[in-house]
Design a protein around this motif. Structure first.
Motif, PDB file in Angstrom:
ATOM      1  N   ASP A  83      -3.047   0.750   6.252  1.00  0.00           N
ATOM      2  CA  ASP A  83      -4.112   0.782   5.251  1.00  0.00           C
ATOM      3  C   ASP A  83      -4.896  -0.527   5.292  1.00  0.00           C
ATOM      4  OD1 ASP A  83      -5.684   1.912   3.256  1.00  0.00           O
ATOM      5  OD2 ASP A  83      -4.381   1.236   1.638  1.00  0.00           O
ATOM      6  N   CYS A  84      -4.478  -1.526   4.575  1.00  0.00           N
ATOM      7  CA  CYS A  84      -5.234  -2.783   4.536  1.00  0.00           C
ATOM      8  C   CYS A  84      -4.881  -3.701   5.702  1.00  0.00           C
ATOM      9  CB  CYS A  84      -5.015  -3.514   3.213  1.00  0.00           C
ATOM     10  SG  CYS A  84      -3.430  -4.363   3.064  1.00  0.00           S
ATOM     11  N   GLY A  85      -3.697  -3.528   6.308  1.00  0.00           N
ATOM     12  CA  GLY A  85      -3.283  -4.338   7.450  1.00  0.00           C
ATOM     13  C   GLY A  85      -2.692  -5.688   7.078  1.00  0.00           C
ATOM     14  N   GLY A  86      -2.597  -5.978   5.797  1.00  0.00           N
ATOM     15  CA  GLY A  86      -2.087  -7.271   5.361  1.00  0.00           C
ATOM     16  C   GLY A  86      -0.619  -7.504   5.671  1.00  0.00           C
ATOM     17  N   CYS A  87       0.118  -6.459   5.976  1.00  0.00           N
ATOM     18  CA  CYS A  87       1.554  -6.607   6.204  1.00  0.00           C
ATOM     19  C   CYS A  87       1.925  -6.655   7.681  1.00  0.00           C
ATOM     20  CB  CYS A  87       2.305  -5.468   5.528  1.00  0.00           C
ATOM     21  SG  CYS A  87       1.824  -3.833   6.122  1.00  0.00           S
ATOM     22  N   VAL A  88       0.963  -6.495   8.568  1.00  0.00           N
ATOM     23  CA  VAL A  88       1.272  -6.399   9.990  1.00  0.00           C
ATOM     24  C   VAL A  88       1.971  -7.660  10.501  1.00  0.00           C
ATOM     25  CG1 VAL A  88       0.299  -6.128  12.314  1.00  0.00           C
ATOM     26  CG2 VAL A  88      -0.538  -4.720  10.432  1.00  0.00           C
ATOM     27  N   THR A 123       7.821  -2.070  17.739  1.00  0.00           N
ATOM     28  CA  THR A 123       6.498  -2.666  17.580  1.00  0.00           C
ATOM     29  C   THR A 123       5.930  -2.296  16.215  1.00  0.00           C
ATOM     30  OG1 THR A 123       5.309  -0.756  18.465  1.00  0.00           O
ATOM     31  CG2 THR A 123       6.056  -2.417  20.064  1.00  0.00           C
ATOM     32  N   PRO A 124       4.970  -3.067  15.722  1.00  0.00           N
ATOM     33  CA  PRO A 124       4.332  -2.697  14.454  1.00  0.00           C
ATOM     34  C   PRO A 124       3.713  -1.302  14.501  1.00  0.00           C
ATOM     35  CG  PRO A 124       3.815  -4.960  14.966  1.00  0.00           C
ATOM     36  CD  PRO A 124       4.522  -4.397  16.177  1.00  0.00           C
ATOM     37  N   ARG A 125       3.202  -0.909  15.654  1.00  0.00           N
ATOM     38  CA  ARG A 125       2.611   0.431  15.774  1.00  0.00           C
ATOM     39  C   ARG A 125       3.677   1.514  15.614  1.00  0.00           C
ATOM     40  NH1 ARG A 125      -2.283   1.899  19.506  1.00  0.00           N
ATOM     41  NH2 ARG A 125      -2.751  -0.122  18.610  1.00  0.00           N
ATOM     42  N   GLN A 126       4.868   1.276  16.170  1.00  0.00           N
ATOM     43  CA  GLN A 126       5.953   2.253  16.021  1.00  0.00           C
ATOM     44  C   GLN A 126       6.447   2.294  14.583  1.00  0.00           C
ATOM     45  OE1 GLN A 126       8.543   0.796  19.103  1.00  0.00           O
ATOM     46  NE2 GLN A 126       7.728   2.229  20.615  1.00  0.00           N
ATOM     47  N   ILE A 127       6.466   1.142  13.918  1.00  0.00           N
ATOM     48  CA  ILE A 127       6.825   1.114  12.495  1.00  0.00           C
ATOM     49  C   ILE A 127       5.794   1.907  11.708  1.00  0.00           C
ATOM     50  CG2 ILE A 127       7.050  -0.373  10.452  1.00  0.00           C
ATOM     51  CD1 ILE A 127       9.463  -0.618  12.309  1.00  0.00           C
ATOM     52  N   ALA A 128       4.515   1.718  12.031  1.00  0.00           N
ATOM     53  CA  ALA A 128       3.442   2.445  11.342  1.00  0.00           C
ATOM     54  C   ALA A 128       3.592   3.948  11.527  1.00  0.00           C
ATOM     55  CB  ALA A 128       2.084   1.981  11.859  1.00  0.00           C
ATOM     56  N   SER A 129       3.965   4.364  12.724  1.00  0.00           N
ATOM     57  CA  SER A 129       4.168   5.793  12.967  1.00  0.00           C
ATOM     58  C   SER A 129       5.327   6.342  12.145  1.00  0.00           C
ATOM     59  CB  SER A 129       4.444   6.056  14.447  1.00  0.00           C
ATOM     60  OG  SER A 129       3.311   5.758  15.213  1.00  0.00           O
ATOM     61  N   ALA A 130       6.326   5.503  11.916  1.00  0.00           N
ATOM     62  CA  ALA A 130       7.514   5.947  11.193  1.00  0.00           C
ATOM     63  C   ALA A 130       7.294   6.004   9.685  1.00  0.00           C
ATOM     64  CB  ALA A 130       8.686   5.026  11.508  1.00  0.00           C
ATOM     65  N   CYS A 131       6.522   5.045   9.126  1.00  0.00           N
ATOM     66  CA  CYS A 131       6.445   4.987   7.658  1.00  0.00           C
ATOM     67  C   CYS A 131       5.074   4.608   7.109  1.00  0.00           C
ATOM     68  CB  CYS A 131       7.484   4.003   7.126  1.00  0.00           C
ATOM     69  SG  CYS A 131       7.223   2.308   7.686  1.00  0.00           S
ATOM     70  N   CYS A 174       0.818  -1.217   0.000  1.00  0.00           N
ATOM     71  CA  CYS A 174       0.000   0.000   0.000  1.00  0.00           C
ATOM     72  C   CYS A 174       0.853   1.268   0.000  1.00  0.00           C
ATOM     73  CB  CYS A 174      -0.930   0.004   1.213  1.00  0.00           C
ATOM     74  SG  CYS A 174      -2.132  -1.333   1.231  1.00  0.00           S
ATOM     75  N   PHE A 175       1.941   1.241   0.749  1.00  0.00           N
ATOM     76  CA  PHE A 175       2.798   2.425   0.871  1.00  0.00           C
ATOM     77  C   PHE A 175       4.196   2.214   0.309  1.00  0.00           C
ATOM     78  CE2 PHE A 175      -0.468   3.114   4.113  1.00  0.00           C
ATOM     79  CZ  PHE A 175      -0.923   4.358   3.714  1.00  0.00           C
ATOM     80  N   GLY A 176       4.439   1.073  -0.326  1.00  0.00           N
ATOM     81  CA  GLY A 176       5.733   0.818  -0.953  1.00  0.00           C
ATOM     82  C   GLY A 176       6.886   0.732   0.032  1.00  0.00           C
ATOM     83  N   VAL A 177       6.641   0.169   1.203  1.00  0.00           N
ATOM     84  CA  VAL A 177       7.670   0.064   2.238  1.00  0.00           C
ATOM     85  C   VAL A 177       8.387  -1.273   2.081  1.00  0.00           C
ATOM     86  CG1 VAL A 177       8.137   0.060   4.713  1.00  0.00           C
ATOM     87  CG2 VAL A 177       6.348   1.532   3.794  1.00  0.00           C
ATOM     88  N   THR A 178       9.699  -1.209   2.040  1.00  0.00           N
ATOM     89  CA  THR A 178      10.503  -2.418   1.847  1.00  0.00           C
ATOM     90  C   THR A 178      10.936  -3.025   3.177  1.00  0.00           C
ATOM     91  OG1 THR A 178      12.593  -1.217   1.760  1.00  0.00           O
ATOM     92  CG2 THR A 178      11.429  -1.538  -0.337  1.00  0.00           C
ATOM     93  N   GLU A 179      11.388  -4.266   3.089  1.00  0.00           N
ATOM     94  CA  GLU A 179      11.922  -4.961   4.257  1.00  0.00           C
ATOM     95  C   GLU A 179      13.108  -4.180   4.834  1.00  0.00           C
ATOM     96  OE1 GLU A 179      14.030  -9.132   4.342  1.00  0.00           O
ATOM     97  OE2 GLU A 179      11.865  -9.400   4.068  1.00  0.00           O
ATOM     98  N   LYS A 180      13.941  -3.653   3.951  1.00  0.00           N
ATOM     99  CA  LYS A 180      15.107  -2.878   4.383  1.00  0.00           C
ATOM    100  C   LYS A 180      14.684  -1.649   5.184  1.00  0.00           C
ATOM    101  CE  LYS A 180      19.171  -0.492   2.570  1.00  0.00           C
ATOM    102  NZ  LYS A 180      19.927  -0.123   1.372  1.00  0.00           N
ATOM    103  N   GLN A 181      13.621  -0.970   4.737  1.00  0.00           N
ATOM    104  CA  GLN A 181      13.154   0.214   5.452  1.00  0.00           C
ATOM    105  C   GLN A 181      12.624  -0.140   6.840  1.00  0.00           C
ATOM    106  OE1 GLN A 181      10.592   1.358   2.129  1.00  0.00           O
ATOM    107  NE2 GLN A 181      11.506   3.414   2.220  1.00  0.00           N
ATOM    108  N   VAL A 182      11.889  -1.256   6.934  1.00  0.00           N
ATOM    109  CA  VAL A 182      11.385  -1.696   8.234  1.00  0.00           C
ATOM    110  C   VAL A 182      12.558  -1.973   9.168  1.00  0.00           C
ATOM    111  CG1 VAL A 182      10.141  -3.523   9.462  1.00  0.00           C
ATOM    112  CG2 VAL A 182       9.190  -2.566   7.352  1.00  0.00           C
ATOM    113  N   LYS A 183      13.586  -2.632   8.652  1.00  0.00           N
ATOM    114  CA  LYS A 183      14.754  -2.942   9.469  1.00  0.00           C
ATOM    115  C   LYS A 183      15.472  -1.662   9.904  1.00  0.00           C
ATOM    116  CE  LYS A 183      15.479  -7.524   7.539  1.00  0.00           C
ATOM    117  NZ  LYS A 183      16.321  -8.381   6.707  1.00  0.00           N
ATOM    118  N   GLN A 184      15.521  -0.670   9.021  1.00  0.00           N
ATOM    119  CA  GLN A 184      16.160   0.599   9.375  1.00  0.00           C
ATOM    120  C   GLN A 184      15.391   1.297  10.494  1.00  0.00           C
ATOM    121  OE1 GLN A 184      16.223   2.457   5.510  1.00  0.00           O
ATOM    122  NE2 GLN A 184      18.352   1.845   5.133  1.00  0.00           N
TER     123      GLN A 184
END
Length: 83
Positions: A40-45, A27-35, A9-19
């Motif tokens: 959106d759909c929640g499929g990546c949580v 936490t997933p919520r902190q990742i969501a706040s960052a990027c 949905c937002f084009g976020v890569t594995e590398k960006q999540v790791k960064q």
């Protein structure tokens, strides 16, 4: 270049999540706040949870060792100046 997308949905890569995790998002919520990943759909949580579960979280390690958690900075809102 091989990009593995975690959040389509937002084009976020594995590398960006790791960064973001390396920067302190534990936490997933902190990742969501960052990027916005996972907001959106929640499929990546679950994928984000799996990525966070694999790596070490510096803040979590400090808390487990008995150190106090770092205080979050309060949000600052500045009122526009009257003309």
């Amino acid at each position: 270049m091989n990009r593995v997308y975690v959040c389509s949905c937002f084009g976020v890569t594995e590398k960006q999540v790791k960064q973001h995790a390396d920067a302190g998002a534990c936490t997933p919520r902190q990742i969501a706040s960052a990027c916005k990943a996972g907001t959106d759909c929640g499929g990546c949580v679950r994928r984000i949870q799996a990525l966070l579960g694999r790596g070490a979280c510096p803040q979590r390690e400090l808390i487990e060792q008995g150190a106090p958690a770092p205080a979050a900075e309060p949000e600052r809102f500045e009122f526009p100046e009257a003309a």
